[in-house]
Design an enzyme around this catalytic site. Structure first.
Site, PDB file in Angstrom:
ATOM      1  N   TYR A  72      36.504  26.034 -13.199  1.00  0.00           N
ATOM      2  CA  TYR A  72      36.288  24.832 -14.012  1.00  0.00           C
ATOM      3  C   TYR A  72      36.486  25.182 -15.477  1.00  0.00           C
ATOM      4  O   TYR A  72      35.842  26.094 -16.000  1.00  0.00           O
ATOM      5  CB  TYR A  72      34.861  24.331 -13.769  1.00  0.00           C
ATOM      6  N   ASN A  76       1.342   1.215   7.340  1.00  0.00           N
ATOM      7  CA  ASN A  76       0.886   0.367   6.246  1.00  0.00           C
ATOM      8  C   ASN A  76       0.763   1.139   4.949  1.00  0.00           C
ATOM      9  O   ASN A  76       0.814   0.577   3.874  1.00  0.00           O
ATOM     10  CB  ASN A  76      -0.467  -0.264   6.583  1.00  0.00           C
ATOM     11  N   ALA A  95      37.101  46.878 -10.652  1.00  0.00           N
ATOM     12  CA  ALA A  95      35.799  46.340 -11.056  1.00  0.00           C
ATOM     13  C   ALA A  95      35.872  45.872 -12.501  1.00  0.00           C
ATOM     14  O   ALA A  95      36.489  46.517 -13.349  1.00  0.00           O
ATOM     15  CB  ALA A  95      34.728  47.405 -10.895  1.00  0.00           C
ATOM     16  N   ARG A 120       0.807  -1.222   0.000  1.00  0.00           N
ATOM     17  CA  ARG A 120       0.000   0.000   0.000  1.00  0.00           C
ATOM     18  C   ARG A 120       0.840   1.273   0.000  1.00  0.00           C
ATOM     19  O   ARG A 120       0.316   2.368  -0.169  1.00  0.00           O
ATOM     20  CB  ARG A 120      -0.967  -0.017   1.198  1.00  0.00           C
ATOM     21  N   GLY A 135      10.455  -4.814  12.068  1.00  0.00           N
ATOM     22  CA  GLY A 135      11.296  -3.773  11.466  1.00  0.00           C
ATOM     23  C   GLY A 135      10.512  -2.561  10.997  1.00  0.00           C
ATOM     24  O   GLY A 135      11.097  -1.582  10.540  1.00  0.00           O
TER      25      GLY A 135
HETATM   26  C1  UD1 Z   1       1.564  -9.127  13.609  1.00  0.00           C
HETATM   27  C2  UD1 Z   1       1.081 -10.020  14.735  1.00  0.00           C
HETATM   28  C3  UD1 Z   1      -0.049  -9.325  15.506  1.00  0.00           C
HETATM   29  C4  UD1 Z   1       0.434  -7.998  16.030  1.00  0.00           C
HETATM   30  C5  UD1 Z   1       1.009  -7.150  14.883  1.00  0.00           C
HETATM   31  C6  UD1 Z   1       1.640  -5.919  15.418  1.00  0.00           C
HETATM   32  C7  UD1 Z   1       1.377 -12.287  13.899  1.00  0.00           C
HETATM   33  C8  UD1 Z   1       0.705 -13.490  13.358  1.00  0.00           C
HETATM   34  N1  UD1 Z   1       0.610 -11.257  14.175  1.00  0.00           N
HETATM   35  O1  UD1 Z   1       0.488  -8.983  12.738  1.00  0.00           O
HETATM   36  O2  UD1 Z   1      -0.479 -10.121  16.576  1.00  0.00           O
HETATM   37  O3  UD1 Z   1      -0.610  -7.311  16.673  1.00  0.00           O
HETATM   38  O4  UD1 Z   1       1.999  -7.888  14.155  1.00  0.00           O
HETATM   39  O5  UD1 Z   1       2.005  -5.092  14.357  1.00  0.00           O
HETATM   40  O6  UD1 Z   1       2.558 -12.294  14.090  1.00  0.00           O
HETATM   41  N2  UD1 Z   1       7.059 -10.350   8.215  1.00  0.00           N
HETATM   42  C9  UD1 Z   1       8.036 -11.068   7.589  1.00  0.00           C
HETATM   43  N3  UD1 Z   1       7.702 -12.204   6.932  1.00  0.00           N
HETATM   44  C10 UD1 Z   1       6.433 -12.672   6.892  1.00  0.00           C
HETATM   45  C11 UD1 Z   1       5.442 -11.915   7.533  1.00  0.00           C
HETATM   46  C12 UD1 Z   1       5.781 -10.780   8.202  1.00  0.00           C
HETATM   47  O7  UD1 Z   1       9.216 -10.701   7.615  1.00  0.00           O
HETATM   48  O8  UD1 Z   1       6.203 -13.706   6.271  1.00  0.00           O
HETATM   49  C13 UD1 Z   1       7.433  -9.135   8.958  1.00  0.00           C
HETATM   50  C14 UD1 Z   1       6.836  -7.883   8.385  1.00  0.00           C
HETATM   51  O9  UD1 Z   1       7.704  -7.272   7.462  1.00  0.00           O
HETATM   52  C15 UD1 Z   1       6.668  -7.009   9.624  1.00  0.00           C
HETATM   53  C16 UD1 Z   1       6.427  -8.019  10.732  1.00  0.00           C
HETATM   54  O10 UD1 Z   1       6.916  -9.246  10.264  1.00  0.00           O
HETATM   55  O11 UD1 Z   1       7.837  -6.308   9.927  1.00  0.00           O
HETATM   56  C17 UD1 Z   1       4.969  -8.135  11.102  1.00  0.00           C
HETATM   57  O12 UD1 Z   1       4.277  -8.605   9.975  1.00  0.00           O
HETATM   58  P1  UD1 Z   1       2.821  -8.124   9.606  1.00  0.00           P
HETATM   59  O13 UD1 Z   1       2.386  -8.779   8.365  1.00  0.00           O
HETATM   60  O14 UD1 Z   1       2.756  -6.651   9.647  1.00  0.00           O
HETATM   61  O15 UD1 Z   1       2.028  -8.762  10.825  1.00  0.00           O
HETATM   62  P2  UD1 Z   1       0.569  -8.468  11.217  1.00  0.00           P
HETATM   63  O16 UD1 Z   1      -0.323  -9.313  10.416  1.00  0.00           O
HETATM   64  O17 UD1 Z   1       0.321  -7.019  11.195  1.00  0.00           O
HETATM   65 CA    CA Z   2       1.563  -5.057  10.718  1.00  0.00          CA
END
Ligand code: UD1
Ligand code: CA
Length: 456
Positions: free
Chosen positions: A385, A226, A421, A14, A101
């Protein structure tokens, strides 16, 4: 040793940009950098970043500062942590912090306090939580009389569970050996067919281990971005927090419109920051300065008592008691010595301007070393230059450079040299000399009248 895993695999569709989401910047620094800074400030330096979408960009950004591991497919947060199991196995004697991250406001105090609770309670996992007015989209923390029983993702939650306002921040402390074991037991049996890291909580409890939650009083630790609107909101929060810090330190702001000050910037007491001022990384401003309006300073040292009015300064140093502006560009590699005055429409590049020297208006000084108490006349140009190479101009102390002088570099003017000048100086000039290069002036009397007569 305690370690950290930072999840940075996400794309952030997004955001509508082709870069990994954790590299989007808040107050000039990637969100990932904020998270790494919080880890280091909490004393955790053994860090593994899980990269995924355009992982090479994460590596390029980190430049070898942290370990990275690739999650080739995005199969959930649990799957992401599984990629770091070899990193965990290297030393599983202590605890591991897992962070997102893309949630930049996690702070060292929260990390440290959560670890204390984690150890006190003898937990396999301690979830860092906070209460939100609008918990939509987050994992809900299910509390029981004795502690917590699990985390339910919004998509999997019942109507009743969705009323819970305490949510999972996405940050956790694990006992490292338990984390390795629990990861092996996660399945993707849920509405999103993902391996949820959150399932480690209920699995730990089912295995007879302890699981707990540490609730932070600061809901901002949860915030992520997001979309671009969220990112702007994060920037606003960070921007205000930095300004507040400087207010406490005795910096004056009359109006903070357009004022953006990055975290690492230092500002002395009594300095006034005016609207439209952007102070970027690596900048230090002294006391009793007036900075702005509409000024950008990046990676530069500004002394005490300096005025920068509508100025851009990059990778340079401006000593004390200097007045610059309006409409001045100070480019990298420049030093403006104390007491100098740089007036309107002046560009300075890779040059030293000596003490009490005046460059009052409309000049270009590039690759030049200019002495003390020099007067640079309006329209002076250092011709540095030739289309191939850059050369230097050296101007001694007490010189007086007349208006519209061209100094063809390489060239050296001695002490107290005058240039007339309009002179184009093409060779070195010794101390105390006058350089004058001028065609003879002719005055053709009555010219206009004769011309008008002819036209009629
Ligand atoms: C996750 C949590 C949720 C929490 C929220 C807080 C889980 C299942 N859920 O949800 O309980 O309230 O974070 O923000 O963990 N990422 C990866 N690889 C993946 C998926 C995610 O590296 O396959 C990383 C994303 O880049 C991000 C973090 O993990 O930095 C969280 O992933 P995201 O998809 O945002 O998790 P949520 O569904 O929001
Ligand atoms: Ca998230």
């Amino acid at each position: 040793m305690n370690k950290a895993i930072i999840l940075a695999g996400g794309q952030g569709k997004r955001m509508k940009a082709d870069i990994p989401k954790p590299l989007f910047k808040v107050l000039g620094e990637p969100m990932l950098e904020w998270v790494i800074t919080a880890c280091s400030a909490a004393g955790i330096n053994d860090i593994c970043v899980v990269k995924g979408f355009r992982g090479e960009m994460i590596d390029e950004y980190l430049g070898g500062r942290c370990r990275t591991v690739l999650q080739a497919e995005r199969l959930g947060t649990g799957h992401a942590v599984m990629q770091a199991v070899p990193f965990l196995q290297e030393d599983d004697s202590d605890n591991t912090l897992v962070l997102c991250g893309d949630a930049p406001f996690i702070d060292p105090v929260t990390i440290e306090e959560a670890l204390v609770i984690h150890k006190q309670q003898g937990n396999a996992v301690t979830v860092i939580t906070a209460e939100l007015d609008d918990p939509k989209g987050y994992g809900r923390v299910i509390r029981t009389a004795s502690g917590i029983s699990g985390i339910v993702e919004h998509k999997d939650a019942s109507e009743e569970q969705r009323l819970i306002r305490e949510v999972n921040s996405g940050a956790y402390w694990f006992r490292t050996a338990d984390l390795i074991e629990l990861l092996g037991k996660i399945t993707n049996d849920n509405s999103q067919n993902e391996y949820y890291l959150t399932d480690t909580v209920s699995i730990a409890i089912a295995e007879g281990k302890n699981a707990g939650a540490y609730k932070s009083e600061n809901p901002e630790i949860i915030l992520g971005a997001n979309d671009r609107k969220d990112l702007l909101a994060l920037n606003d929060i960070a921007r205000r927090a930095v300004i507040e810090k400087h207010l406490v330190n005795g910096v004056e702001f009359l109006c903070t419109d357009g004022v953006i000050i990055e975290r690492s910037v230092e500002i002395g007491v009594g300095t006034q920051i005016l609207p439209g001022t952007i102070l970027r990384r690596g900048t230090k401003v002294g006391s009793n300065c007036v900075i702005g309006p509409n000024t950008v300073v990046e990676c530069s040292m500004i002394g005490d008592n300096v005025t920068l009015n509508t100025v851009q300064v990059y990778d340079s140093s401006v000593e004390s008691d200097v007045k610059v502006g309006p409409y001045v560009h100070i480019r990298p590699g420049s030093t403006i010595k104390s007491g100098a005055k740089i007036g309107d429409f002046v560009e300075i590049k890779n040059s030293t301007i000596g003490e009490k020297t005046a460059v009052a208006h409309l000049a270009y000084l590039g690759d030049s070393d200019i002495g003390r108490k020099v007067n640079i006349g309006c329209g002076t140009v250092t011709v540095n230059y030739d289309g191939v190479a850059k050369s230097r101009c050296v101007i001694g102390d007490n010189c007086f450079i007349g208006c519209n002088t061209n100094l063809i570099a390489p060239i050296k003017l001695g002490k107290a040299v005058y240039t007339a000048a309009g002179t184009t100086v093409t060779r070195d000039v010794p101390d105390y000399a006058l350089a004058i290069e001028r065609g003879q002036l002719k005055v053709n009397e009555g010219y206009t009248l004769r011309k008008l007569k002819k036209q009629k």
